[in-house]
Design an enzyme around this catalytic site. Sequence first.
Site, PDB file in Angstrom:
ATOM      1  N   ASP A  11       0.834  -1.434  -0.089  1.00 24.64           N
ATOM      2  CA  ASP A  11       0.138   0.108  -0.019  1.00 24.64           C
ATOM      3  C   ASP A  11       0.938   1.151  -0.082  1.00 24.64           C
ATOM      4  OD1 ASP A  11      -2.490   1.528   0.320  1.00 24.64           O
ATOM      5  OD2 ASP A  11      -1.879   2.086   2.174  1.00 24.64           O
ATOM      6  N   SER A  12       0.537   2.502  -0.491  1.00 21.03           N
ATOM      7  CA  SER A  12       1.046   3.609  -0.366  1.00 21.03           C
ATOM      8  C   SER A  12       1.473   3.995   1.030  1.00 21.03           C
ATOM      9  CB  SER A  12       0.004   4.864  -0.797  1.00 21.03           C
ATOM     10  OG  SER A  12      -1.165   4.829   0.026  1.00 21.03           O
ATOM     11  N   TYR A  43      -0.717   8.371  -2.526  1.00 20.85           N
ATOM     12  CA  TYR A  43      -0.732   8.268  -3.893  1.00 20.85           C
ATOM     13  C   TYR A  43      -2.283   8.790  -4.674  1.00 20.85           C
ATOM     14  CZ  TYR A  43       2.894   4.522  -3.759  1.00 20.85           C
ATOM     15  OH  TYR A  43       3.993   4.053  -3.879  1.00 20.85           O
ATOM     16  N   GLY A  44      -2.874   8.983  -3.825  1.00 21.46           N
ATOM     17  CA  GLY A  44      -4.170   9.499  -4.486  1.00 21.46           C
ATOM     18  C   GLY A  44      -4.225  10.849  -5.329  1.00 21.46           C
ATOM     19  N   CYS A  74      -4.141  -1.444  -2.247  1.00 17.80           N
ATOM     20  CA  CYS A  74      -4.468  -0.013  -2.496  1.00 17.80           C
ATOM     21  C   CYS A  74      -5.179   0.133  -3.447  1.00 17.80           C
ATOM     22  CB  CYS A  74      -2.862   0.599  -2.555  1.00 17.80           C
ATOM     23  SG  CYS A  74      -3.011   2.563  -2.955  1.00 17.80           S
ATOM     24  N   ASN A  75      -6.296   0.950  -3.489  1.00 16.27           N
ATOM     25  CA  ASN A  75      -7.315   1.073  -4.779  1.00 16.27           C
ATOM     26  C   ASN A  75      -6.415   2.186  -5.600  1.00 16.27           C
ATOM     27  OD1 ASN A  75     -10.185   0.000  -4.247  1.00 16.27           O
ATOM     28  ND2 ASN A  75      -9.204   0.415  -2.359  1.00 16.27           N
ATOM     29  N   THR A  76      -5.659   2.950  -5.565  1.00 12.65           N
ATOM     30  CA  THR A  76      -5.153   3.939  -6.291  1.00 12.65           C
ATOM     31  C   THR A  76      -4.217   3.153  -7.096  1.00 12.65           C
ATOM     32  OG1 THR A  76      -5.410   5.376  -4.449  1.00 12.65           O
ATOM     33  CG2 THR A  76      -4.187   6.166  -6.504  1.00 12.65           C
ATOM     34  N   GLU A 159      -4.457  10.004   8.286  1.00  8.94           N
ATOM     35  CA  GLU A 159      -3.049   9.914   8.550  1.00  8.94           C
ATOM     36  C   GLU A 159      -2.654  10.719   9.598  1.00  8.94           C
ATOM     37  OE1 GLU A 159      -0.483   9.080   5.367  1.00  8.94           O
ATOM     38  OE2 GLU A 159      -1.490   7.323   5.392  1.00  8.94           O
ATOM     39  N   CYS A 193     -11.181   2.881  -0.754  1.00  9.39           N
ATOM     40  CA  CYS A 193      -9.927   3.328  -0.283  1.00  9.39           C
ATOM     41  C   CYS A 193      -9.581   2.595   0.829  1.00  9.39           C
ATOM     42  CB  CYS A 193      -9.667   4.775  -0.089  1.00  9.39           C
ATOM     43  SG  CYS A 193      -8.301   5.297   0.497  1.00  9.39           S
ATOM     44  N   THR A 194      -8.453   1.852   1.054  1.00 11.02           N
ATOM     45  CA  THR A 194      -8.017   0.846   1.961  1.00 11.02           C
ATOM     46  C   THR A 194      -7.958   1.671   3.335  1.00 11.02           C
ATOM     47  OG1 THR A 194      -5.797   0.761   1.396  1.00 11.02           O
ATOM     48  CG2 THR A 194      -7.136  -0.948   0.603  1.00 11.02           C
ATOM     49  N   HIS A 195      -7.916   2.996   3.317  1.00  5.24           N
ATOM     50  CA  HIS A 195      -7.600   3.702   4.655  1.00  5.24           C
ATOM     51  C   HIS A 195      -9.250   4.001   5.237  1.00  5.24           C
ATOM     52  CE1 HIS A 195      -3.662   4.977   3.187  1.00  5.24           C
ATOM     53  NE2 HIS A 195      -3.497   5.946   4.403  1.00  5.24           N
TER      54      HIS A 195
END
Length: 277
Positions: A11-12, A43-44, A74-76, A159, A193-195
């Site tokens: 992931d980012s 990354y978004g 990571c979706n992005t 974050e 989005c995995t966040h």
Amino acid sequence: MPEIRPIGVFDSGYGGLTILKEIIQQLPGYDYLYMGDNARAPYGPRSFDTVYQYTLEAVHWFFSQGCELVVLACNTASAKALRTIQQRDLPHINPNKRVLGVIRPTTEVIGSYTKTGSVGILGTVGTVASESYPIEIAKFFPSVKVSQEACPMWVPLIENDEYDKAGADYFVKQHLQQILAKDPAIDTLLLGCTHYPLLLEKIKLFLPPGIQVVAQGEIVAKSLAHYLQRHPGLASHCTQNGKRIFYTTDATADFDAHATRFFGERIQSHHLEWSKK
Ligand code: DGL
């Protein structure tokens, strides 16, 4: 020959840990190597080319660590890099290795969650702009209406540990109102989005009743389990000692402090320096 061949999870930053948590729940025996590219996150908002270059670099690193299989959690990265890596790069790097993403497994099932036939996708600017979700969902559920909403403030709120504070309310409400205005019939909202699972409680608080919120972790984990069943050769190459190894490209102390919230367990990470790799 490395002694373990873990499943790579990328992931980012921290988000992929929400996916890894579910994968470990369903497939606890395997060895896992997680890497968060925190030094270059988010990354978004980055361009297609940048996300592709960063992700390809990560994939090379995972392969150099003995991984036969890498999940882009990571979706992005899945939206902007996966297809090119699978179709253009992997045949040259090593046709026996595999890279999987999180969008395909999600789009294969998400249409079955809705009763009204209207699904909303919440994601980063990059994921939404790629149109990956509407395109892929249309292949499996052609009659489902898909609306999207980019939520660029959500990853920074998460974050920076502001996700459960009152200040986050404004941005959560704003995007929920906007996506529901696009299609008031939406009864299923996907956290693309995995966040975002960290915002789940707040999201539920501001949604009208009758709308279900779907996080991807369990879906991706189930799909990976089926994938390994269907590919016993590949599965047998992935070692099973229950090891979990974590790397971040930024400060390990920061990563470890944040990661517990995403993963639900204490983590001790190692540092990966891109320039010295
Ligand atoms: N977790 C990443 C995703 O699923 C996004 C975070 C970022 O913008 O780097 O898209």
